[in-house]
Design a protein around this motif. Structure first.
Motif, PDB file in Angstrom:
ATOM      1  N   LEU A 101       0.837  -1.413   0.183  1.00  0.00           N
ATOM      2  CA  LEU A 101      -0.236  -0.400  -0.098  1.00  0.00           C
ATOM      3  C   LEU A 101       1.079   1.474  -0.159  1.00  0.00           C
ATOM      4  O   LEU A 101       0.360   2.317  -0.799  1.00  0.00           O
ATOM      5  CB  LEU A 101      -1.049   0.078   1.028  1.00  0.00           C
ATOM      6  CG  LEU A 101      -2.371  -1.014   0.896  1.00  0.00           C
ATOM      7  CD1 LEU A 101      -3.116  -0.816   2.631  1.00  0.00           C
ATOM      8  CD2 LEU A 101      -3.155  -0.368   0.413  1.00  0.00           C
ATOM      9  N   MET A 102       2.144   1.201   0.585  1.00  0.00           N
ATOM     10  CA  MET A 102       3.115   2.759   0.759  1.00  0.00           C
ATOM     11  C   MET A 102       3.321   2.725  -0.731  1.00  0.00           C
ATOM     12  O   MET A 102       3.473   3.590  -0.863  1.00  0.00           O
ATOM     13  CB  MET A 102       3.279   1.913   1.581  1.00  0.00           C
ATOM     14  CG  MET A 102       3.360   2.014   3.106  1.00  0.00           C
ATOM     15  SD  MET A 102       4.259   2.226   4.736  1.00  0.00           S
ATOM     16  CE  MET A 102       5.351   3.332   4.391  1.00  0.00           C
ATOM     17  N   VAL A 103       3.966   1.809  -1.490  1.00  0.00           N
ATOM     18  CA  VAL A 103       4.315   2.312  -2.747  1.00  0.00           C
ATOM     19  C   VAL A 103       3.548   1.992  -3.561  1.00  0.00           C
ATOM     20  O   VAL A 103       3.996   3.255  -4.398  1.00  0.00           O
ATOM     21  CB  VAL A 103       5.281   0.279  -2.849  1.00  0.00           C
ATOM     22  CG1 VAL A 103       5.600   0.219  -4.988  1.00  0.00           C
ATOM     23  CG2 VAL A 103       6.017  -0.261  -1.643  1.00  0.00           C
ATOM     24  N   PHE A 104       2.133   2.062  -3.731  1.00  0.00           N
ATOM     25  CA  PHE A 104       1.365   2.212  -4.441  1.00  0.00           C
ATOM     26  C   PHE A 104       0.709   3.822  -4.553  1.00  0.00           C
ATOM     27  O   PHE A 104       1.258   4.258  -4.935  1.00  0.00           O
ATOM     28  CB  PHE A 104      -0.054   1.484  -4.296  1.00  0.00           C
ATOM     29  CG  PHE A 104      -0.009   0.474  -4.105  1.00  0.00           C
ATOM     30  CD1 PHE A 104       0.968   0.158  -5.576  1.00  0.00           C
ATOM     31  CD2 PHE A 104      -1.082  -0.552  -3.898  1.00  0.00           C
ATOM     32  CE1 PHE A 104       1.069  -1.638  -5.472  1.00  0.00           C
ATOM     33  CE2 PHE A 104      -1.339  -1.910  -3.816  1.00  0.00           C
ATOM     34  CZ  PHE A 104      -0.417  -2.322  -5.053  1.00  0.00           C
ATOM     35  N   ALA A 105       0.603   4.179  -3.342  1.00  0.00           N
ATOM     36  CA  ALA A 105       1.216   5.641  -2.793  1.00  0.00           C
ATOM     37  C   ALA A 105       2.294   6.438  -3.325  1.00  0.00           C
ATOM     38  O   ALA A 105       2.131   7.432  -3.694  1.00  0.00           O
ATOM     39  CB  ALA A 105       0.606   5.873  -1.271  1.00  0.00           C
ATOM     40  N   ARG A 106       3.879   5.829  -2.714  1.00  0.00           N
ATOM     41  CA  ARG A 106       4.316   5.941  -3.287  1.00  0.00           C
ATOM     42  C   ARG A 106       4.886   6.054  -4.906  1.00  0.00           C
ATOM     43  O   ARG A 106       5.124   7.534  -5.849  1.00  0.00           O
ATOM     44  CB  ARG A 106       6.104   5.537  -2.794  1.00  0.00           C
ATOM     45  CG  ARG A 106       6.959   6.652  -3.620  1.00  0.00           C
ATOM     46  CD  ARG A 106       7.252   7.999  -2.855  1.00  0.00           C
ATOM     47  NE  ARG A 106       8.893   8.192  -3.226  1.00  0.00           N
ATOM     48  CZ  ARG A 106       8.761   9.309  -3.519  1.00  0.00           C
ATOM     49  NH1 ARG A 106       7.713  10.270  -3.295  1.00  0.00           N
ATOM     50  NH2 ARG A 106       9.987  10.033  -2.941  1.00  0.00           N
ATOM     51  N   LEU A 107       4.292   5.871  -5.497  1.00  0.00           N
ATOM     52  CA  LEU A 107       4.351   5.749  -7.280  1.00  0.00           C
ATOM     53  C   LEU A 107       3.041   6.308  -7.919  1.00  0.00           C
ATOM     54  O   LEU A 107       4.168   7.798  -8.404  1.00  0.00           O
ATOM     55  CB  LEU A 107       4.297   4.599  -7.553  1.00  0.00           C
ATOM     56  CG  LEU A 107       4.594   2.561  -7.028  1.00  0.00           C
ATOM     57  CD1 LEU A 107       4.103   1.835  -8.089  1.00  0.00           C
ATOM     58  CD2 LEU A 107       5.589   3.143  -8.319  1.00  0.00           C
ATOM     59  N   HIS A 108       2.152   6.400  -6.819  1.00  0.00           N
ATOM     60  CA  HIS A 108       1.102   7.888  -7.260  1.00  0.00           C
ATOM     61  C   HIS A 108       1.976   9.466  -7.051  1.00  0.00           C
ATOM     62  O   HIS A 108       1.961  10.134  -7.791  1.00  0.00           O
ATOM     63  CB  HIS A 108       0.342   7.254  -6.969  1.00  0.00           C
ATOM     64  CG  HIS A 108      -0.723   9.383  -7.530  1.00  0.00           C
ATOM     65  ND1 HIS A 108      -1.145  10.428  -6.224  1.00  0.00           N
ATOM     66  CD2 HIS A 108      -1.730   8.917  -9.097  1.00  0.00           C
ATOM     67  CE1 HIS A 108      -2.212  10.460  -7.417  1.00  0.00           C
ATOM     68  NE2 HIS A 108      -1.857  10.293  -8.532  1.00  0.00           N
ATOM     69  N   ALA A 109       2.463   9.232  -6.025  1.00  0.00           N
ATOM     70  CA  ALA A 109       3.030  10.579  -5.798  1.00  0.00           C
ATOM     71  C   ALA A 109       4.178  10.756  -6.560  1.00  0.00           C
ATOM     72  O   ALA A 109       4.297  12.279  -7.009  1.00  0.00           O
ATOM     73  CB  ALA A 109       3.509  10.237  -4.263  1.00  0.00           C
ATOM     74  N   LEU A 110       5.241   9.847  -6.746  1.00  0.00           N
ATOM     75  CA  LEU A 110       6.632  10.157  -7.686  1.00  0.00           C
ATOM     76  C   LEU A 110       5.241  10.678  -9.212  1.00  0.00           C
ATOM     77  O   LEU A 110       6.053  12.349 -10.024  1.00  0.00           O
ATOM     78  CB  LEU A 110       7.277   9.251  -7.979  1.00  0.00           C
ATOM     79  CG  LEU A 110       8.083   8.582  -6.784  1.00  0.00           C
ATOM     80  CD1 LEU A 110       8.283   7.212  -6.893  1.00  0.00           C
ATOM     81  CD2 LEU A 110       8.867  10.371  -7.088  1.00  0.00           C
ATOM     82  N   ALA A 111       4.681  10.008  -9.667  1.00  0.00           N
ATOM     83  CA  ALA A 111       3.932  10.080 -11.005  1.00  0.00           C
ATOM     84  C   ALA A 111       3.678  11.509 -11.357  1.00  0.00           C
ATOM     85  O   ALA A 111       3.579  12.452 -12.309  1.00  0.00           O
ATOM     86  CB  ALA A 111       3.161   9.548 -11.167  1.00  0.00           C
TER      87      ALA A 111
END
Length: 246
Positions: A101-111
């Motif tokens: 879940l934290m990774v999904f959030a980070r992926l979106h924050a970066l993109a």
């Protein structure tokens, strides 16, 4: 989810043709990576694979920038978003194994950095989207016996079909797919370019994603069969293929 819980994706391998299709795709990737072992590879090779993936993912999201433009840092905004995400992607692999879940959030924050207000970066659209993300995370954490390629294909489709974030869902879904292959040890150097496989098969990619979203079990089955073909195309798009002919 306890250690004794059944693998939630294991049943997919019983669908007609899926097991054999993914075994063949895995064999093709293994041949490429075994050949890789006969030559020294460098971080530059991984960087080139990530660059190609960013370009292809951006193109699928509507970018009109060429690979040369992206390589030279002259791509349009969509390409820059995909490139920024790819630059940080591999560092998230260890976390994906324990905190998806934290990774999904980070992926979106970066993109989506610069496209959305800070308070919306990495946050699901609503409670329904948040629940869908938790479900995808549970699939990842529970699917320890299912082959990595199948898991990656399902995670990709789930993220793309549910569109849990306010923007950049396609770019996030394709990045997550690549990251699963790294985190599961199938392609630790990230030399396969699955995004380029999808771009090469763009019509099939888009139609099968719609089928996954709207077509029930038949749509899931069709997506999985398509996914095996796309992974094979992604292996062919690896920079190692170019090096082998140099």
């Amino acid at each position: 989810m306890t250690a004794s819980s059944p693998d939630p994706l294991a049943h997919l391998l019983a669908l007609e043709g899926v097991g054999s299709a993914y075994a063949a795709a895995r064999d093709g990737i293994d041949v490429m990576l075994r050949d890789r072992g006969l030559r020294r590879t460098s971080p530059e090779t991984t960087a080139e694979s990530l660059l190609r993936g960013a370009h292809a993912s951006a193109a699928l999201e509507g970018s009109v920038s060429s690979l040369t433009q992206v390589r030279e840092g002259e791509g349009d905004d969509v390409a820059q978003d995909a490139l920024r995400l790819s630059a940080a992607l591999l560092g998230l692999a260890p976390q994906l194994r324990h905190a998806p879940l934290m990774v999904f959030a980070r992926l979106h924050a970066l993109a989506a950095a610069g496209s959305l207000p800070d308070e919306r970066l990495g946050r699901p659209r609503d409670e329904e989207a948040a629940a869908r993300l938790r479900g995808i995370a549970d699939l990842l954490l529970g699917s320890r016996e299912t082959p990595a390629l199948v898991v990656a294909a399902v995670v990709h489709a789930e993220l793309a079909a549910s569109a849990p974030f306010a923007s950049h869902n396609g770019i996030v879904a394709r990045a997550a797919e690549r990251l699963v292959l790294v985190a599961r040890g199938l392609d630790e150097k990230s030399l396969v370019v699955p995004e380029a496989g999808h771009l090469a098969l763009r019509r099939e990619y888009e139609s099968n994603l719609r089928g996954y979203r709207d077509g029930g079990q038949a749509g899931v089955h069709a997506w999985l069969l398509y996914g095996a073909e796309a992974f094979a195309a992604g292996a062919e798009a690896s920079p190692l293929r170019r090096e082998a002919t140099d």
